[in-house]
Motif scaffolding. Structure first.
Motif, PDB file in Angstrom:
ATOM      1  N   ALA A 151       0.855  -1.178   0.000  1.00  0.00           N
ATOM      2  CA  ALA A 151       0.000   0.000   0.000  1.00  0.00           C
ATOM      3  C   ALA A 151       0.893   1.229   0.000  1.00  0.00           C
ATOM      4  CB  ALA A 151      -0.901  -0.005   1.232  1.00  0.00           C
ATOM      5  N   THR A 152       0.337   2.305  -0.481  1.00  0.00           N
ATOM      6  CA  THR A 152       1.067   3.568  -0.434  1.00  0.00           C
ATOM      7  C   THR A 152       0.376   4.476   0.562  1.00  0.00           C
ATOM      8  OG1 THR A 152      -0.249   4.517  -2.212  1.00  0.00           O
ATOM      9  CG2 THR A 152       1.781   3.372  -2.840  1.00  0.00           C
ATOM     10  N   ALA A 153       1.120   5.403   1.071  1.00  0.00           N
ATOM     11  CA  ALA A 153       0.558   6.342   2.040  1.00  0.00           C
ATOM     12  C   ALA A 153      -0.192   7.462   1.332  1.00  0.00           C
ATOM     13  CB  ALA A 153       1.665   6.899   2.916  1.00  0.00           C
ATOM     14  N   GLY A 154      -0.085   7.516   0.029  1.00  0.00           N
ATOM     15  CA  GLY A 154      -0.738   8.594  -0.711  1.00  0.00           C
ATOM     16  C   GLY A 154       0.095   9.862  -0.644  1.00  0.00           C
ATOM     17  N   MET A 155      -0.470  10.925  -1.131  1.00  0.00           N
ATOM     18  CA  MET A 155       0.234  12.204  -1.119  1.00  0.00           C
ATOM     19  C   MET A 155      -0.082  12.932   0.182  1.00  0.00           C
ATOM     20  SD  MET A 155      -0.187  13.473  -5.047  1.00  0.00           S
ATOM     21  CE  MET A 155       0.743  14.930  -4.697  1.00  0.00           C
ATOM     22  N   ILE A 156       0.936  13.526   0.760  1.00  0.00           N
ATOM     23  CA  ILE A 156       0.759  14.295   1.978  1.00  0.00           C
ATOM     24  C   ILE A 156       0.859  15.772   1.591  1.00  0.00           C
ATOM     25  CG2 ILE A 156       1.676  14.793   4.270  1.00  0.00           C
ATOM     26  CD1 ILE A 156       2.855  11.929   4.205  1.00  0.00           C
TER      27      ILE A 156
END
Length: 90
Positions: A74-79
């Motif tokens: 999984a990716t943490a997505g964009m912060i």
């Protein structure tokens, strides 16, 4: 017993000896022949029986093939972040 990763294939081989040649192989998944390629998504047990030219049949031989649990990432997505009082120069 063997292990494979989910999505992989395994080649199962049976070898008959004795009796009278002209062997017929029958796998539990319905495949004929001495060699079968399988790609189970869960652990499974396969059996193979062999019949010789005289109609004599072996007891089924068992082959266990275990499938490792699926691997996930999984990716943490964009912060989002803010630039405060900073100028970007060219």
């Amino acid at each position: 017993m063997g292990w494979i990763c989910i999505g992989q294939q395994a080649t199962l081989n049976a070898i008959a000896t004795g009796g009278t040649s002209g062997y017929v192989y029958q796998w539990s998944n319905g495949s004929p022949g001495a060699t079968v390629v399988v790609a189970p998504t869960v652990s499974a047990v396969y059996t193979v029986s062999v019949t010789d030219v005289n109609g004599c049949t072996t007891n089924p031989e068992l082959i266990s093939l275990n499938v490792y649990p699926g691997l996930m990432a999984a990716t943490a997505g964009m912060i989002p972040f803010a630039l405060e009082d900073q100028q970007i120069s060219r």
